[in-house]
Design a protein around this motif. Structure first.
Motif, short mmCIF file in Angstrom:
data_model
loop_
_atom_site.label_atom_id
_atom_site.label_comp_id
_atom_site.label_asym_id
_atom_site.label_seq_id
_atom_site.Cartn_x
_atom_site.Cartn_y
_atom_site.Cartn_z
N ALA A 175 3.06 -6.80 -3.61
CA ALA A 175 1.71 -7.31 -3.39
C ALA A 175 1.71 -8.81 -3.12
O ALA A 175 0.80 -9.33 -2.47
N ARG A 176 2.71 -9.53 -3.62
CA ARG A 176 2.80 -10.97 -3.38
C ARG A 176 3.42 -11.29 -2.02
O ARG A 176 3.33 -12.44 -1.56
N ALA A 177 4.03 -10.30 -1.39
CA ALA A 177 4.75 -10.55 -0.14
C ALA A 177 4.18 -9.83 1.07
O ALA A 177 4.53 -10.16 2.20
N ILE A 178 3.27 -8.86 0.86
CA ILE A 178 2.80 -8.00 1.95
C ILE A 178 1.29 -7.82 1.83
O ILE A 178 0.76 -7.61 0.73
N ARG A 179 0.59 -7.84 2.97
CA ARG A 179 -0.86 -7.59 3.00
C ARG A 179 -1.22 -6.77 4.23
O ARG A 179 -0.90 -7.19 5.33
N PRO A 180 -1.87 -5.60 4.05
CA PRO A 180 -2.09 -4.88 2.80
C PRO A 180 -0.83 -4.14 2.36
O PRO A 180 0.13 -4.02 3.13
N VAL A 181 -0.85 -3.64 1.13
CA VAL A 181 0.33 -2.98 0.58
C VAL A 181 -0.11 -1.72 -0.16
O VAL A 181 -1.30 -1.55 -0.46
N HIS A 182 0.84 -0.83 -0.41
CA HIS A 182 0.57 0.44 -1.09
C HIS A 182 -0.48 1.26 -0.34
O HIS A 182 -1.33 1.92 -0.95
N THR A 183 -0.42 1.23 0.98
CA THR A 183 -1.41 1.94 1.80
C THR A 183 -1.08 3.44 1.87
O THR A 183 0.01 3.86 1.46
N PRO A 184 -1.99 4.25 2.43
CA PRO A 184 -1.66 5.66 2.63
C PRO A 184 -0.50 5.85 3.60
O PRO A 184 0.09 6.93 3.65
N PHE A 185 -0.19 4.82 4.40
CA PHE A 185 0.84 4.93 5.43
C PHE A 185 2.22 4.51 4.94
O PHE A 185 3.21 4.67 5.65
N ASP A 186 2.30 3.90 3.76
CA ASP A 186 3.56 3.41 3.21
C ASP A 186 4.07 4.34 2.12
O ASP A 186 3.31 5.07 1.50
N GLY A 198 -2.20 -16.48 11.69
CA GLY A 198 -2.52 -17.81 12.19
C GLY A 198 -1.57 -18.88 11.74
O GLY A 198 -1.84 -20.08 11.92
N SER A 199 -0.44 -18.49 11.15
CA SER A 199 0.53 -19.47 10.68
C SER A 199 1.91 -18.83 10.67
O SER A 199 2.06 -17.64 10.92
N GLY A 200 2.93 -19.63 10.36
CA GLY A 200 4.26 -19.09 10.18
C GLY A 200 4.63 -19.02 8.72
O GLY A 200 5.81 -18.97 8.38
N ARG A 201 3.64 -19.01 7.85
CA ARG A 201 3.88 -19.08 6.41
C ARG A 201 3.89 -17.68 5.81
O ARG A 201 2.96 -16.89 5.99
N PHE A 202 4.96 -17.37 5.08
CA PHE A 202 5.04 -16.09 4.39
C PHE A 202 4.03 -16.03 3.25
O PHE A 202 3.75 -17.04 2.59
N TRP A 203 3.50 -14.84 3.00
CA TRP A 203 2.68 -14.65 1.81
C TRP A 203 3.48 -15.00 0.56
O TRP A 203 2.94 -15.48 -0.44
N ALA A 204 4.79 -14.76 0.60
CA ALA A 204 5.66 -15.02 -0.55
C ALA A 204 6.12 -16.47 -0.62
O ALA A 204 6.93 -16.81 -1.49
N ALA A 205 5.60 -17.34 0.24
CA ALA A 205 6.07 -18.73 0.31
C ALA A 205 6.05 -19.46 -1.03
O ALA A 205 6.97 -20.24 -1.32
N ARG A 255 9.22 -0.17 -17.34
CA ARG A 255 8.25 -1.27 -17.30
C ARG A 255 8.69 -2.33 -16.30
O ARG A 255 7.87 -2.91 -15.59
N LEU A 256 10.00 -2.58 -16.22
CA LEU A 256 10.53 -3.54 -15.25
C LEU A 256 10.18 -3.10 -13.83
O LEU A 256 9.74 -3.91 -13.00
N ALA A 257 10.35 -1.80 -13.52
CA ALA A 257 10.02 -1.29 -12.20
C ALA A 257 8.53 -1.41 -11.91
O ALA A 257 8.12 -1.80 -10.80
N MET A 258 7.71 -1.10 -12.88
CA MET A 258 6.26 -1.18 -12.70
C MET A 258 5.81 -2.61 -12.43
O MET A 258 5.02 -2.87 -11.52
N MET A 259 6.31 -3.55 -13.22
CA MET A 259 5.93 -4.95 -13.03
C MET A 259 6.45 -5.48 -11.69
O MET A 259 5.79 -6.27 -11.01
N ALA A 260 7.64 -5.01 -11.29
CA ALA A 260 8.23 -5.49 -10.04
C ALA A 260 7.42 -5.08 -8.82
O ALA A 260 7.47 -5.76 -7.79
N GLN A 261 6.68 -3.98 -8.90
CA GLN A 261 5.86 -3.57 -7.75
C GLN A 261 4.90 -4.67 -7.33
O GLN A 261 4.53 -4.76 -6.16
N ASP A 262 4.51 -5.53 -8.27
CA ASP A 262 3.62 -6.63 -7.89
C ASP A 262 4.29 -7.59 -6.92
O ASP A 262 3.61 -8.36 -6.23
#
Length: 347
Positions: free
Chosen positions: A275-286, A202-209, A265-272
């Protein structure tokens, strides 16, 4: 000559992963096939780790990055389109590195073993000419990408992101960087091809905005988000197409001298950042994958402050990866049936 002091929390001079000292990126693509390859390579070798969270990953040599394995440094990381066929891109990169004498020494033999972990995304349904028979283009593209290593990185329809699709929009290759306190640099590169949406419905706003820097996503303040977020997590996703055309793959990097465990640890934290840029994320399809690199040009203190610095770098890596994901979508151009963000929202 006046030397400018880096500004903490500002982008690096290029706002690319190559702001991390010693990193170069090479990209190659086949426009007819609508696919491509991106290589991230240190000038020497770099400590590396990986974190895999998607339900359908496609990877090569990731087990070698475990802290209990023999090798703790890599020669290159390869991101590729092509699904399982794209794993062959790493063979081309490996051959080219080996011919140059780059790799893990193999005893008394004249040969070396280049360590080249890789990950792939699915772009086989984007309308390109995929009738390659027994000669997929990925080994060739891997070699071409190695020959194109540079500090400049083309964004959008380039490299591994050429044939990508992000939810209902065209996906692409994105990159970003940030300067941390103390002068440490964190960079990220992502090929954005998620099942989920990168834009608030409903907008042109990125989740990561909220993480945008220097108008890199087209000045997101001009796109107010919706008053209420939708209950439907599938809004603006690929659900109307096919749940098989997915995966976001990326690399975060820093010039800090991290151990293997700290890089993990850097890689693990970066996965978030996903989650800040995509909804939904880490799905069975990805097949969401994040590699982390530490080039080691800037030492960390050997005291109680060290863990706090690693935590800060991990937090910035997540923010920077979120920016890279959105920037790849913002910079992408319409391809086939996949409309670009700018065509839909800023025309």
């Amino acid at each position: 000559m006046t030397v400018q002091t880096p500004v903490p929390f500002a982008p690096g001079p290029r706002n690319l992963i190559t702001d991390v000292t010693g990193l170069r990126v090479g990209q190659a693509q086949d426009d007819a096939v609508r696919t491509g390859v991106t290589v991230i390579a240190p000038e020497g070798r770099a400590v590396a780790a990986v974190d895999v969270r998607g339900g359908g990953p496609g990877t090569r040599e990731t087990d070698a990055l475990s802290a209990d394995c023999l090798v703790d440094e890599i020669d290159a990381i390869v991101l590729s389109g092509g699904s399982v066929y794209g794993l062959e891109a790493a063979s081309g990169v490996t051959a080219r590195l080996g011919a140059r004498g780059r790799g893990f020494a193999l005893g008394s033999t004249p040969l070396v073993a280049p360590i080249v972990p890789s990950a792939i995304l699915f772009d086989l349904s984007n309308g390109g000419a995929k009738e390659w028979g027994e000669t997929p283009p990925y080994r060739r593209l891997g070699i071409e990408a190695m020959e194109a290593l540079d500090a400049d990185v083309r964004l959008g329809n380039a490299g591994a992101g050429l044939g990508a699709r992000a939810g209902a929009l065209k996906g692409g290759t994105g990159s970003a960087s940030v300067v941390a306190p103390g002068g440490f640099v964190v960079g990220a590169l992502a090929a954005s091809n998620p099942f989920g949406s990168c834009v608030m419905p409903g907008s042109g706003r990125f989740w990561a905005a909220p993480f945008e820097k220097a108008g890199e996503m087209g000045d997101q303040d001009s796109f107010p988000g919706p008053a209420h977020l939708p209950d439907d997590p599938y809004a603006e996703t690929k659900i109307g197409a096919s749940p098989g055309m997915n995966t976001t793959i990326g690399v975060v990097a820093t010039d800090a001298a991290l151990t293997v465990a700290e890089t993990r640890r850097l890689a693990m934290m970066a996965q978030d950042g996903y989650a800040r840029a995509i909804r939904p994320v880490h799905t069975p399809f990805d097949g969401d994958v994040v590699f982390a690199l530490a080039t080691g040009s800037r030492p960390l203190p050997e005291d109680t402050a060290r863990a706090g610095l690693v935590a800060m770098l991990g937090a910035l890596a997540a923010d920077t990866l979120a920016r890279a994901v959105a920037r790849g979508v913002y910079e992408a151009e319409t391809l086939g049936a996949s409309p670009s963000y700018r065509e839909r929202y800023t025309r």
